[in-house]
Design an enzyme around this catalytic site. Structure first.
Site, PDB file in Angstrom:
ATOM      1  N   GLY A  34       0.930  -1.301   0.062  1.00  0.00           N
ATOM      2  CA  GLY A  34      -0.192  -0.047   0.352  1.00  0.00           C
ATOM      3  C   GLY A  34       0.880   1.223   0.017  1.00  0.00           C
ATOM      4  N   ASN A  63       1.631   3.273  -2.664  1.00  0.00           N
ATOM      5  CA  ASN A  63       1.003   4.260  -3.378  1.00  0.00           C
ATOM      6  C   ASN A  63      -0.470   4.683  -2.851  1.00  0.00           C
ATOM      7  OD1 ASN A  63       2.146   4.800  -6.001  1.00  0.00           O
ATOM      8  ND2 ASN A  63       2.101   2.615  -6.443  1.00  0.00           N
ATOM      9  N   LEU A 113      -9.384  -8.922 -11.098  1.00  0.00           N
ATOM     10  CA  LEU A 113      -9.917  -8.295 -11.961  1.00  0.00           C
ATOM     11  C   LEU A 113     -11.264  -7.893 -11.385  1.00  0.00           C
ATOM     12  CD1 LEU A 113     -10.152  -7.870 -15.147  1.00  0.00           C
ATOM     13  CD2 LEU A 113     -11.524  -9.975 -15.563  1.00  0.00           C
ATOM     14  N   ASN A 142      -6.673   2.783 -12.517  1.00  0.00           N
ATOM     15  CA  ASN A 142      -5.777   1.703 -11.996  1.00  0.00           C
ATOM     16  C   ASN A 142      -4.361   2.309 -12.320  1.00  0.00           C
ATOM     17  OD1 ASN A 142      -4.748  -0.886 -11.319  1.00  0.00           O
ATOM     18  ND2 ASN A 142      -4.847  -1.376 -13.493  1.00  0.00           N
ATOM     19  N   HIS A 150      -0.490   0.677 -13.462  1.00  0.00           N
ATOM     20  CA  HIS A 150       0.261  -0.635 -14.015  1.00  0.00           C
ATOM     21  C   HIS A 150       1.555  -0.273 -14.258  1.00  0.00           C
ATOM     22  CE1 HIS A 150       0.648  -4.266 -16.000  1.00  0.00           C
ATOM     23  NE2 HIS A 150       1.336  -3.579 -16.746  1.00  0.00           N
ATOM     24  N   ASP A 193      -5.896  -4.299 -17.902  1.00  0.00           N
ATOM     25  CA  ASP A 193      -5.031  -3.270 -18.495  1.00  0.00           C
ATOM     26  C   ASP A 193      -5.513  -2.635 -19.924  1.00  0.00           C
ATOM     27  OD1 ASP A 193      -3.529  -3.742 -16.232  1.00  0.00           O
ATOM     28  OD2 ASP A 193      -2.417  -5.504 -17.167  1.00  0.00           O
ATOM     29  N   GLU A 198       5.803   6.136  -9.916  1.00  0.00           N
ATOM     30  CA  GLU A 198       4.261   5.945  -9.247  1.00  0.00           C
ATOM     31  C   GLU A 198       3.867   6.955  -8.094  1.00  0.00           C
ATOM     32  OE1 GLU A 198       3.674   1.341 -10.538  1.00  0.00           O
ATOM     33  OE2 GLU A 198       4.074   1.744  -8.277  1.00  0.00           O
TER      34      GLU A 198
END
Length: 194
Positions: A17, A19, A92, A107, A109, A150, A179
């Site tokens: 966690g 981010n 998903l 999201n 990635h 994605d 990020e």
């Protein structure tokens, strides 16, 4: 946008966690958004501790809760979430959540989509694949989600160069810095145009 009515953000996590913490901190003193709930698909996710330390409510759910009931959707409705953010979330997202939050699920990635995306491409698997392909750059992508891994509309990408001597761990560290620098500001920019 009425600044007295910030968008309500729910964050989904599966692991550490870091981010999520950056996002929660960013929106603590922010007129455009407020993190109202952190949801995790494992009680062992360290993200839960990060949320508690920042006085953000948490909710842990099971695979059954997520895919076979409306338990998660009910929690999101209870906190009146406007936007969902996937910050290191590995499952998903089911169609009931996509339908309830169209164009409102963001999201991140750890690669430059469309490269190195899709099922099984997460975390160290991505960085190992980037290394194996002898790529000279990598980066991260922030995107809206749809029914496929994605594939949704890209909101922002940032790149970093890769040296031939970089290990997958080195690549991962470079991408994580990107990020941390860009995820929360990109979410804020999206909230401003909602």
């Amino acid at each position: 946008m009425n600044q007295s009515n910030p968008k309500r953000i729910a964050i989904f996590c599966s692991g550490s966690g870091s981010n999520a913490q950056k996002i929660m901190e960013h929106f603590q003193e922010n007129d455009f958004g407020k993190v109202v709930l952190l949801l995790a698909n494992t009680p062992k996710a360290y993200a839960l501790e990060r949320a508690k330390a920042l006085n953000v409510e948490t909710f842990v759910f099971s695979r059954t809760d997520f895919y076979q009931t409306d338990a998660v959707l009910e929690q999101l409705r209870r906190v009146e979430a406007d936007v969902l953010v996937l910050a290191g979330f590995l499952w998903l997202v089911p169609s009931n959540l996509i339908a309830a939050f169209p164009q409102r699920i963001i999201n991140i990635h750890p690669a430059l989509l469309p490269k190195f995306g899709g099922k099984g491409m997460y975390g160290h698997h991505v960085h190992e694949a980037v290394k194996a392909a002898a790529e000279t750059e990598s980066g991260m992508t922030i995107h809206l989600i749809d029914q496929e891994y994605d594939k949704g509309q890209v909101l922002f990408q940032a790149k970093c160069s890769i040296a031939a001597t970089d290990t997958p761990e080195d690549i991962g560290a470079k991408v994580l810095r990107l990020e941390h620098a860009h995820f929360a500001p990109t979410i804020e920019a999206y909230l401003k145009q909602m």
